[in-house]
Design an enzyme around this catalytic site. Structure first.
Site, mmCIF file in Angstrom:
data_model
loop_
_atom_site.group_PDB
_atom_site.id
_atom_site.type_symbol
_atom_site.label_atom_id
_atom_site.label_comp_id
_atom_site.label_asym_id
_atom_site.label_seq_id
_atom_site.Cartn_x
_atom_site.Cartn_y
_atom_site.Cartn_z
ATOM 1 N N TYR A 1 9.185 -3.806 -9.664
ATOM 2 C CA TYR A 1 7.853 -3.454 -10.142
ATOM 3 C C TYR A 1 7.114 -2.439 -9.271
ATOM 4 C CZ TYR A 1 2.754 -4.098 -10.651
ATOM 5 O OH TYR A 1 1.402 -3.894 -10.772
ATOM 6 N N CYS B 1 0.858 -1.179 0.000
ATOM 7 C CA CYS B 1 0.000 0.000 0.000
ATOM 8 C C CYS B 1 0.897 1.232 0.000
ATOM 9 C CB CYS B 1 -0.848 0.034 1.258
ATOM 10 S SG CYS B 1 -1.848 -1.441 1.471
ATOM 11 N N ASN C 1 1.557 -0.135 5.735
ATOM 12 C CA ASN C 1 1.929 -0.844 4.519
ATOM 13 C C ASN C 1 2.705 -2.082 4.944
ATOM 14 O OD1 ASN C 1 4.523 -0.315 2.009
ATOM 15 N ND2 ASN C 1 2.806 -1.696 1.940
ATOM 16 N N GLY C 2 2.259 -3.233 4.481
ATOM 17 C CA GLY C 2 2.962 -4.463 4.821
ATOM 18 C C GLY C 2 1.996 -5.551 5.222
ATOM 19 N N THR D 1 5.729 -0.660 -16.718
ATOM 20 C CA THR D 1 6.897 -0.730 -15.848
ATOM 21 C C THR D 1 8.168 -1.206 -16.538
ATOM 22 O OG1 THR D 1 5.465 -0.973 -13.945
ATOM 23 C CG2 THR D 1 7.727 -1.674 -13.632
ATOM 24 N N ASP E 1 9.325 -7.764 -20.258
ATOM 25 C CA ASP E 1 8.512 -7.317 -19.124
ATOM 26 C C ASP E 1 9.398 -7.274 -17.883
ATOM 27 O OD1 ASP E 1 6.347 -6.340 -17.815
ATOM 28 O OD2 ASP E 1 5.007 -8.000 -18.299
ATOM 29 N N ASP E 2 8.919 -6.547 -16.875
ATOM 30 C CA ASP E 2 9.723 -6.461 -15.646
ATOM 31 C C ASP E 2 9.683 -7.781 -14.880
ATOM 32 O OD1 ASP E 2 6.980 -4.790 -15.290
ATOM 33 O OD2 ASP E 2 7.298 -6.087 -13.562
ATOM 34 N N GLY F 1 -1.569 1.049 -4.664
ATOM 35 C CA GLY F 1 -2.832 0.479 -4.199
ATOM 36 C C GLY F 1 -3.990 1.161 -4.880
HETATM 37 O O1 LIG Z 1 2.456 -12.196 -14.860
HETATM 38 P P1 LIG Z 1 1.433 -11.255 -14.340
HETATM 39 O O2 LIG Z 1 0.624 -11.880 -13.241
HETATM 40 O O3 LIG Z 1 0.580 -10.674 -15.413
HETATM 41 O O4 LIG Z 1 2.176 -10.078 -13.595
HETATM 42 C C1 LIG Z 1 3.238 -9.345 -14.132
HETATM 43 C C2 LIG Z 1 2.762 -8.162 -14.921
HETATM 44 O O5 LIG Z 1 1.941 -7.298 -14.089
HETATM 45 C C3 LIG Z 1 2.546 -6.020 -13.959
HETATM 46 O O6 LIG Z 1 1.968 -5.086 -14.857
HETATM 47 P P2 LIG Z 1 0.779 -4.091 -14.457
HETATM 48 O O7 LIG Z 1 -0.227 -4.052 -15.527
HETATM 49 O O8 LIG Z 1 0.270 -4.435 -13.089
HETATM 50 O O9 LIG Z 1 1.437 -2.660 -14.262
HETATM 51 P P3 LIG Z 1 2.356 -1.711 -15.173
HETATM 52 O O10 LIG Z 1 1.437 -0.941 -16.081
HETATM 53 O O11 LIG Z 1 3.014 -0.834 -14.158
HETATM 54 O O12 LIG Z 1 3.338 -2.523 -15.921
HETATM 55 C C4 LIG Z 1 3.990 -6.235 -14.329
HETATM 56 O O13 LIG Z 1 4.558 -5.045 -14.831
HETATM 57 C C5 LIG Z 1 3.914 -7.294 -15.390
HETATM 58 O O14 LIG Z 1 3.588 -6.719 -16.631
HETATM 59 N N1 LIG Z 2 -0.382 -4.083 0.750
HETATM 60 C C1 LIG Z 2 -0.412 -3.658 1.986
HETATM 61 O O1 LIG Z 2 0.483 -3.007 2.481
HETATM 62 C C2 LIG Z 2 -1.638 -4.092 2.784
HETATM 63 C C3 LIG Z 2 -1.750 -3.557 4.172
HETATM 64 C C4 LIG Z 2 -2.702 -4.418 5.019
HETATM 65 N N2 LIG Z 2 -2.111 -5.718 5.256
HETATM 66 C C5 LIG Z 2 -4.055 -4.540 4.329
HETATM 67 O O2 LIG Z 2 -4.371 -5.589 3.812
HETATM 68 O O3 LIG Z 2 -4.772 -3.576 4.276
HETATM 69 MG MG LIG Z 3 3.357 -4.521 -16.528
#
Ligand SMILES: O=P(O)(O)OC[C@H]1O[C@H](OP(=O)(O)OP(=O)(O)O)[C@H](O)[C@@H]1O
Ligand SMILES: NC(=O)CC[C@H](N)C(=O)O
Ligand SMILES: [Mg+2]
Length: 505
Positions: free
Chosen positions: A256, A2, A101-102, A302, A364-365, A28
């Site tokens: 990411y 988050c 966050n966490g 990303t 991809d990242d 988030g």
């Molecule tokens: O294998 P997957 O489960 O699909 O997850 C990985 C993908 O999800 C994320 O993209 P996302 O669309 O969340 O965000 P971005 O626009 O920042 O790349 C990440 O950058 C990869 O592209």
């Molecule tokens: N991604 C997070 O940091 C989540 C914070 C908290 N565990 C929640 O679920 O709201």
């Molecule tokens: Mg992506």
């Protein structure tokens, strides 16, 4: 992962908190919230949705005060109910609000302790409500005249009781703003200052980009196990409160989670992603010297930074072959697989001329569930690509995350228990190249040599806190698999106990 925020200023903080939350929206997208403190009174607005949907003018005008905290949520525990969005509040002692966050990994045990020994009731299934109550209970032992040392003592006991990843910001009624970070510094938190004619103002945020945008000078990251207290006279106090500390931040923040224009624990995220691209290119040179790649195409957003650098080092053209719909958010952090899958198609569209008759290397990242690459490879073929190769700037994700990223189930990860060739076949690529873990670590360490250790558990299954056993993972899986979330999604409370700023229609 988050996004959290805290702000103490000389004028109303509502708009600045709102703005800082919008630049952390990528952390988030499910819910957002803000609590301000107006001379002895807390005001709260929180709800499911993006920042721009949660706060309307009628809420903003009522969120008065020079002190505030904010949150954007991506759930890792409990439900998606509005009541579990943050900030959370307890009235005793003093009146305390908190954002987190966490993920706490001993939350169940703490709920029992809180009820049986501390006589505190937890009304949601959120671990953040647990963290707040542990903090509140420990503060309650300190007596009436709460000073910096008392607050640090309470945080010290929070560290003794809580396990997992946590970065938190809290307002204590009549006292000020408090922030603390877990003993391994798994989740990020930074703080900064802005000087004004009326005195200094302070901001605490998950990422430095929030400080940049609001015109705050970054002071530094909070160290692992360190707490920060800013009293109402604007004096800043810090102290290391955890007995044993070791900086080992989550490496996935660099891959990411964070924005590239943030600096986390002294490493510029953008620079680390450039190095990831360079190292991936070196791996291709090493393992596939006679490759026939015609063009490198990133999968927005990303991966762009790594892909551009990879193309440069491979000495092949970089082309933006996929156009991204700017109105669709991040798909990986969306709550259900159906929505994630649908969103990839809505989000990305291929430009045929960049694919037609070419051997394309898609970059991809990371590959997590495989949702994105499955769709994208198909789209590249439909656009006429001759061969579709795929590279991931991160190694294969094979293990669940327990510290604040919602990847709770090994079976949902496409690389779980599969070789690289098997994953390659499953996603329909002609060749698949993953970054080596040592190269990923080096990509970050070379940017900040002081960073020598990371939590890489999603890649190597070694949980940095050393206390994650198969029983915990089994319970997590039961509670948070896509199926479990689907089943409980209808049960979200329609009647909640949280304090909303009254709706005035
Ligand atoms: O294998 P997957 O489960 O699909 O997850 C990985 C993908 O999800 C994320 O993209 P996302 O669309 O969340 O965000 P971005 O626009 O920042 O790349 C990440 O950058 C990869 O592209
Ligand atoms: N991604 C997070 O940091 C989540 C914070 C908290 N565990 C929640 O679920 O709201
Ligand atoms: Mg992506």
């Amino acid at each position: 992962m988050c996004g959290i925020l805290g702000l103490m200023a000389n004028s109303m903080v509502n708009q600045a908190v709102y703005d800082a939350l919008t630049v952390q929206q990528h952390r988030g997208q499910d819910a957002a919230g803000m609590m301000t403190w107006d001379e002895g009174r807390f005001l709260l607005r929180k709800s499911n949705g993006l920042v721009r949907d949660v706060f309307h003018t009628r809420h903003m005008t009522r969120l008065k005060g020079h002190l505030g905290i904010g949150h954007v949520r991506y759930p890792t525990a409990g439900s998606a109910s509005e009541a579990e969005s943050q900030p959370f509040y307890v009235n005793s002692p003093y009146g305390i609000a908190l954002v987190h966050n966490g993920n706490l990994t001993n939350s169940d045990q703490l709920v029992e302790e809180l009820f049986n020994a501390d006589l505190r009731h937890i009304n949601t299934s959120s671990d953040s409500e647990v963290l707040l109550n542990v903090f509140a209970h420990e503060l309650g032992k300190q007596g009436h005249h709460l000073g910096a040392e008392d607050i640090f003592d309470a945080v010290r006991r929070v560290h003794r009781r809580c396990r997992g990843g946590y970065a938190a910001v809290s307002i204590i009624n009549g006292k000020g703003l408090v922030a603390f970070r877990d003993p391994y510094g798994i989740r990020p938190v930074v703080f900064g200052k802005r000087d004004t004619a009326e005195g200094p103002e302070y901001m605490i945020a998950s990422e430095s980009v929030a400080l940049d945008v609001a015109g705050f000078e970054m002071i530094r990251d909070l160290a692992p196990g360190e707490a920060l207290y800013i009293d109402l006279d604007r004096n800043l106090h810090t102290q290391r409160c955890a007995e044993q500390t070791r900086l080992a931040p989550c490496i996935f923040e660099y891959v990411y989670l964070s924005r590239p224009d943030s600096i986390l624990d002294g490493a510029n995220v953008y620079a680390t992603r450039m190095r990831m691209g360079q190292k991936l290119a070196e791996k291709v040179h090493r393992d596939w010297p006679d490759n026939d790649i015609d063009v490198v195409i990133p999968i927005p957003d990303t991966s762009r930074t790594a892909a551009l650098e990879m193309a440069l080092h491979l000495d092949v053209p970089y082309r933006e072959g996929f156009m991204k719909n700017r109105y669709i958010g991040r798909t990986f952090i969306m709550p259900g697989q159906t929505q994630r899958k649908k969103s990839v198609r809505q989000k990305l569209n291929a430009i045929d001329i960049e694919f037609n008759g070419k051997n394309v290397l898609l970059v991809d990242d990371s590959i997590v569930r495989g949702t994105t690459c499955n769709e994208i490879i198909q789209m590249a073929r439909e656009a006429g690509a001759k061969n579709v190769y795929f590279a991931s700037a991160a190694p294969a994700v094979r293990y669940p995350n327990v510290y604040g990223i919602d990847m709770p189930v090994a079976m949902e990860l496409i690389a779980y228990d599969r070789s690289v060739d098997e994953v390659c076949q499953l996603i329909g690529a002609d060749r698949l190249i993953y970054q080596d873990l040592d190269d990923l670590k080096a990509a970050v360490s070379e940017v900040n040599p002081a960073l020598t250790e990371f939590d890489c558990s999603v890649f190597d299954g070694r949980y940095i806190t050393g206390d994650i056993d198969p029983d915990y993972l089994a319970r997590l899986e039961l509670a948070r698999s896509d199926d479990a979330k689907q089943q409980s999604s209808g049960e979200h409370a329609l009647v909640d106990l949280h304090n909303d700023v009254e709706e005035v229609e």
